[in-house]
Every structure is written in C-alpha cells, then in structure tokens.
Design a protein around this motif. Structure first.
Motif, mmCIF file in Angstrom:
data_model
loop_
_atom_site.group_PDB
_atom_site.id
_atom_site.type_symbol
_atom_site.label_atom_id
_atom_site.label_comp_id
_atom_site.label_asym_id
_atom_site.label_seq_id
_atom_site.Cartn_x
_atom_site.Cartn_y
_atom_site.Cartn_z
ATOM 1 N N GLY A 46 0.913 -1.221 0.007
ATOM 2 C CA GLY A 46 0.046 0.010 -0.061
ATOM 3 C C GLY A 46 0.775 1.310 0.219
ATOM 4 N N LEU A 47 0.154 2.645 0.332
ATOM 5 C CA LEU A 47 0.804 3.505 0.164
ATOM 6 C C LEU A 47 0.940 4.259 1.622
ATOM 7 N N ARG A 48 0.960 3.574 2.615
ATOM 8 C CA ARG A 48 1.096 4.130 4.010
ATOM 9 C C ARG A 48 2.487 4.266 4.474
ATOM 10 N N ARG A 49 2.553 5.244 5.452
ATOM 11 C CA ARG A 49 3.739 5.672 5.771
ATOM 12 C C ARG A 49 4.355 4.291 6.692
ATOM 13 N N LYS A 50 5.593 4.455 6.950
ATOM 14 C CA LYS A 50 6.065 3.216 7.637
ATOM 15 C C LYS A 50 5.702 3.275 9.253
ATOM 16 N N SER A 51 5.416 2.403 9.799
ATOM 17 C CA SER A 51 4.990 2.117 10.998
ATOM 18 C C SER A 51 5.757 1.387 12.118
ATOM 19 N N VAL A 52 5.411 1.382 13.441
ATOM 20 C CA VAL A 52 6.101 0.536 14.261
ATOM 21 C C VAL A 52 5.134 -0.333 14.917
ATOM 22 N N LYS A 53 5.455 -1.740 15.038
ATOM 23 C CA LYS A 53 4.358 -2.561 15.611
ATOM 24 C C LYS A 53 4.315 -2.401 16.952
ATOM 25 N N LEU A 54 3.120 -2.550 17.473
ATOM 26 C CA LEU A 54 2.777 -2.624 18.909
ATOM 27 C C LEU A 54 2.003 -3.734 19.479
ATOM 28 N N THR A 55 2.649 -4.861 20.089
ATOM 29 C CA THR A 55 1.727 -6.084 20.574
ATOM 30 C C THR A 55 1.200 -6.008 21.934
ATOM 31 N N LEU A 56 -0.177 -6.404 22.075
ATOM 32 C CA LEU A 56 -0.647 -6.339 23.305
ATOM 33 C C LEU A 56 -1.162 -7.797 23.698
ATOM 34 N N ARG A 57 -1.019 -8.141 24.826
ATOM 35 C CA ARG A 57 -1.423 -9.336 25.368
ATOM 36 C C ARG A 57 -2.693 -9.001 26.258
ATOM 37 N N LEU A 58 -3.856 -9.486 25.742
ATOM 38 C CA LEU A 58 -5.129 -9.290 26.348
ATOM 39 C C LEU A 58 -5.632 -10.533 27.168
ATOM 40 N N LYS A 59 -6.769 -10.334 27.921
ATOM 41 C CA LYS A 59 -7.164 -11.600 28.704
ATOM 42 C C LYS A 59 -8.458 -11.585 27.661
ATOM 43 N N ALA A 65 -14.727 -7.997 24.491
ATOM 44 C CA ALA A 65 -15.168 -6.601 24.845
ATOM 45 C C ALA A 65 -14.535 -5.819 23.618
ATOM 46 N N LEU A 66 -13.294 -5.691 23.425
ATOM 47 C CA LEU A 66 -12.563 -4.801 22.360
ATOM 48 C C LEU A 66 -13.444 -5.361 21.011
ATOM 49 N N LYS A 72 -19.479 -2.811 17.003
ATOM 50 C CA LYS A 72 -20.522 -1.817 17.151
ATOM 51 C C LYS A 72 -20.356 -0.620 16.072
ATOM 52 N N GLU A 73 -18.972 -0.223 16.143
ATOM 53 C CA GLU A 73 -18.769 1.176 15.428
ATOM 54 C C GLU A 73 -18.412 0.914 14.058
ATOM 55 N N GLY A 74 -18.497 -0.349 13.521
ATOM 56 C CA GLY A 74 -18.180 -1.081 12.260
ATOM 57 C C GLY A 74 -16.682 -0.834 11.898
ATOM 58 N N MET A 75 -15.775 -0.989 12.783
ATOM 59 C CA MET A 75 -14.422 -0.612 12.544
ATOM 60 C C MET A 75 -13.731 -2.111 12.900
ATOM 61 N N LEU A 76 -12.505 -2.338 12.506
ATOM 62 C CA LEU A 76 -11.463 -3.325 12.683
ATOM 63 C C LEU A 76 -11.112 -2.973 14.194
ATOM 64 N N ARG A 77 -10.715 -3.939 14.868
ATOM 65 C CA ARG A 77 -10.061 -3.830 16.225
ATOM 66 C C ARG A 77 -8.963 -3.017 16.270
ATOM 67 N N THR A 78 -8.075 -3.027 15.306
ATOM 68 C CA THR A 78 -6.906 -2.364 15.208
ATOM 69 C C THR A 78 -7.236 -0.706 15.017
ATOM 70 N N ASP A 79 -8.075 -0.513 14.115
ATOM 71 C CA ASP A 79 -8.779 0.999 13.866
ATOM 72 C C ASP A 79 -9.307 1.441 15.165
ATOM 73 N N TRP A 80 -10.119 0.533 15.740
ATOM 74 C CA TRP A 80 -10.884 1.071 16.939
ATOM 75 C C TRP A 80 -9.818 1.487 18.026
ATOM 76 N N MET A 81 -8.818 0.645 18.254
ATOM 77 C CA MET A 81 -7.564 0.957 19.458
ATOM 78 C C MET A 81 -6.782 2.252 18.819
ATOM 79 N N LEU A 82 -6.531 2.371 17.524
ATOM 80 C CA LEU A 82 -5.749 3.529 17.091
ATOM 81 C C LEU A 82 -6.666 4.955 17.201
ATOM 82 N N ALA A 83 -8.027 4.823 17.060
ATOM 83 C CA ALA A 83 -8.801 5.886 17.288
ATOM 84 C C ALA A 83 -8.852 6.224 18.745
#
Length: 170
Positions: A46-59, A65-66, A72-83
């Motif tokens: 794609g045409l996105r800028r370089k990014s750094v990966k963040l990894t989370l461990r969740l219960k 819940a995520l 509910k917002e019609g978003m991907l979980r990554t987009d929701w967390m970024l928002a």
C-alpha cells in the motif's frame, strides 16, 4: 504521485463501498492497474507511511469486549484501538466507515447549497432593475443561508460527538 478525483451518484458509490471492503483507495488503485494491464503498479504494502508494530496481550474477556466495541462502530479492532489512542494522545477525531460516508453526504449537500446560492446571486445581479426589490429571491437566499448554517452546525456536532465518544472519563 498523481491524484484522481471524481464524483459518482450516491447509489453507485454505496455499491462500490460495499464491494471495496479494504477501502476505496486500494480498490481504485487495483482497478486502474488492471485497466492498464499492469498489476505490478499497485504496491503490495500500500501507500502507507512506515509504522512501528505494537503488540498487546489481552485477557479473553478484554478481547471479546474490544471486538464487540469495534464491531458496534463498524471498525476493525486495530482501527478502534488507534482511534482511542489518537484521541487521548493528540485530541484528533477518528471516524468509522459509516461516519465517513455520512460526512461525504454532508459535503455533497454543502456543495449543492453553494451552487444554488451562486445561481440565485447571479439571477439577482442580472434581474435587478432600478427601484425594484426582489423580496422572494432575498427570502430564498436567507433560507439557503439557514440551511447552510444547520449543516455546518451538524458537522460541528458530529466532530464533537466523535471526540466525546473517544474521551475517557476519569
């Protein structure tokens, strides 16, 4: 890099959006590359800028819940967390696809109002005779101004609602 912009009827745009699940831009790039017979023209990453990966461990219950909140917002979980993070870190709004489509519709309405106002102003400039008052035309301009103000207030309310949604109560 070149930028293409064009308008489509709302119904056709909605059908395209339903098909372009990975986003309008990506699907349009693929279609253009296919039309000119050069599938290698679309970068795999794609045409996105370089990014750094963040990894989370969740219960498991946190992940559930995520996922529910993002869905509910019609978003991907990554987009929701970024928002959420961008709102807290930078105070910027982030809209889901349905909100983006609503803003496109508002933008189109504002464009339509602008066109109408220009037509009215042009007609008033050419139709004015000395000593004549164009009462109905002036009333129509005032009506359009009120409609425009309402749309602008709606945009402001939508942005504020988005910011309020992502605000974390302390």
């Amino acid at each position: 890099m070149a930028m293409f912009a064009f308008q489509l009827p709302d119904a056709l745009a909605a059908r395209f959006d339903a098909m372009a699940v990975q986003g309008r831009s990506k699907k349009l790039r693929e279609l253009v590359a296919g039309a000119v017979g050069d599938a290698t023209a679309v970068p795999a990453t794609g045409l996105r800028r370089k990014s750094v990966k963040l990894t989370l461990r969740l219960k498991p219950e946190d992940m559930t819940a995520l996922d529910a909140a993002a869905r509910k917002e019609g978003m991907l979980r990554t987009d929701w967390m970024l928002a959420l993070m961008r709102r807290r870190l930078f105070g910027r709004p982030k809209f889901g696809r349905k909100e983006e489509l609503a803003f496109y519709a508002v933008q189109e309405e504002l464009r339509r109002i602008g066109v109408n106002l220009n037509q009215i102003a042009r007609a008033m400039n050419t139709a004015v005779m000395p000593g004549t008052v164009l009462t109905s035309e002036i009333r129509q301009v005032e009506d359009f101004r009120g409609e425009l103000r309402a749309h602008v207030r709606g945009l402001k309310d939508a942005f504020q609602g988005n910011l309020d949604f992502w605000e974390v109560e302390e």
